[in-house]
Scaffold this active site. Structure first.
Site, PDB file in Angstrom:
ATOM      1  N   LYS A  23     -10.767 -31.120   8.008  1.00  0.00           N
ATOM      2  CA  LYS A  23     -10.471 -29.742   7.889  1.00  0.00           C
ATOM      3  C   LYS A  23     -10.805 -29.405   9.654  1.00  0.00           C
ATOM      4  O   LYS A  23     -11.633 -29.823  10.162  1.00  0.00           O
ATOM      5  CB  LYS A  23     -11.600 -29.164   7.093  1.00  0.00           C
ATOM      6  CG  LYS A  23     -11.112 -27.853   6.487  1.00  0.00           C
ATOM      7  CD  LYS A  23     -12.359 -27.182   5.628  1.00  0.00           C
ATOM      8  CE  LYS A  23     -11.576 -26.081   4.904  1.00  0.00           C
ATOM      9  NZ  LYS A  23     -13.006 -25.307   4.306  1.00  0.00           N
TER      10      LYS A  23
HETATM   11  C1  E4P Z   1     -12.001 -22.639   2.431  1.00  0.00           C
HETATM   12  O1  E4P Z   1     -11.670 -23.841   2.663  1.00  0.00           O
HETATM   13  C2  E4P Z   1     -13.289 -21.965   2.926  1.00  0.00           C
HETATM   14  O2  E4P Z   1     -14.111 -22.897   3.098  1.00  0.00           O
HETATM   15  C3  E4P Z   1     -13.515 -20.779   2.316  1.00  0.00           C
HETATM   16  O3  E4P Z   1     -12.772 -20.144   1.407  1.00  0.00           O
HETATM   17  C4  E4P Z   1     -13.944 -19.960   3.292  1.00  0.00           C
HETATM   18  O4  E4P Z   1     -14.116 -18.514   2.795  1.00  0.00           O
HETATM   19  P1  E4P Z   1     -15.141 -17.439   2.619  1.00  0.00           P
HETATM   20  O5  E4P Z   1     -16.511 -18.226   3.680  1.00  0.00           O
HETATM   21  O6  E4P Z   1     -14.701 -16.296   3.374  1.00  0.00           O
HETATM   22  O7  E4P Z   1     -15.667 -17.207   1.391  1.00  0.00           O
END
Ligand code: E4P
Length: 214
Positions: free
Chosen positions: A83
């Protein structure tokens, strides 16, 4: 549409795997920090449980550092996806990793033009954060729809992961626009099963069954 669980909690991952609907997992530094676990021990455990891609996030902010971290993380298991944040240095690293056959999930995406650049860099996945856009008064799902259209226009194979999902309507809209994946937390995943009329219907059947002579 594939369903990914957005968490680093082992118990949640095991439970959704038991439901038979777990296609993959996305983690991030916040999720990992909430578990209190050492990522060196946590990541291999997650990768072992999940029969599908597991996104593990890099921390560096310059291309060589991101690529080096990505190469190390990719050694953990065959199902690791790196990522990478959607900044210039991140996309330079994505191009390097893609050339080495390492899969990437380009994250923290808030514009369709960023997503176009991620596809051109060879990203395996793009993660538009729809709920965070909604919370500042934008329509987050409109971003995902624009990315779908752009990728279809030009035949990009980068898969769209609708992320930062807040409720089942986000999941429904993701499926309607043709997103490849929707990643969500444990609570939203559980809510996909629920409907009040289903509960009322089952209660009624069970009450009527009590009246049946046995
Ligand atoms: C996606 O891969 C992220 O980990 C995640 O959806 C982050 O979003 P949030 O922290 O706003 O829920």
């Amino acid at each position: 549409m594939k369903l990914f669980l957005d968490t680093a909690f082992i118990d949640q991952i095991q439970e959704v795997a038991r439901w038979g609907i777990l296609d993959g997992v996305t983690t991030n530094p916040t999720h990992v920090s909430k578990t209190g676990a050492n990522p060196k021990e946590l990541y291999p455990q997650i990768c072992k449980i999940v029969d599908g891609p597991v996104s593990l996030e890099t921390i560096s902010l310059e291309a060589d550092g991101i690529a080096a971290e990505g190469r190390e993380l990719a050694k953990i298991a065959d199902n690791v996806v790196i990522k990478v944040p959607i900044v210039k240095e991140g996309l330079i690293a994505v191009k390097k990793l893609a050339a080495e056959g390492i899969k990437t999930n380009v994250t923290v995406n808030f514009s369709a033009l960023q997503a176009l650049l991620a596809a051109k860099a060879g990203a395996t996945y793009i993660s538009p954060f729809v709920g965070r856009l909604d919370s500042i008064g934008h329509d987050g799902m409109e971003l995902a729809a624009q990315i779908r259209q752009i990728y279809d226009n030009y035949g990009y194979e980068t898969q769209i992961i609708v992320a930062a999902v807040r409720h089942p309507i986000h999941v429904l809209r993701a499926a309607l626009i043709g997103a490849d994946v929707c990643t969500m937390n444990f609570e939203v995943m559980g809510m996909l099963y629920d409907h009040p009329l289903t509960d009322i219907g089952i209660d009624l059947f069970l009450k009527d069954w009590e009246k049946v002579p046995k």
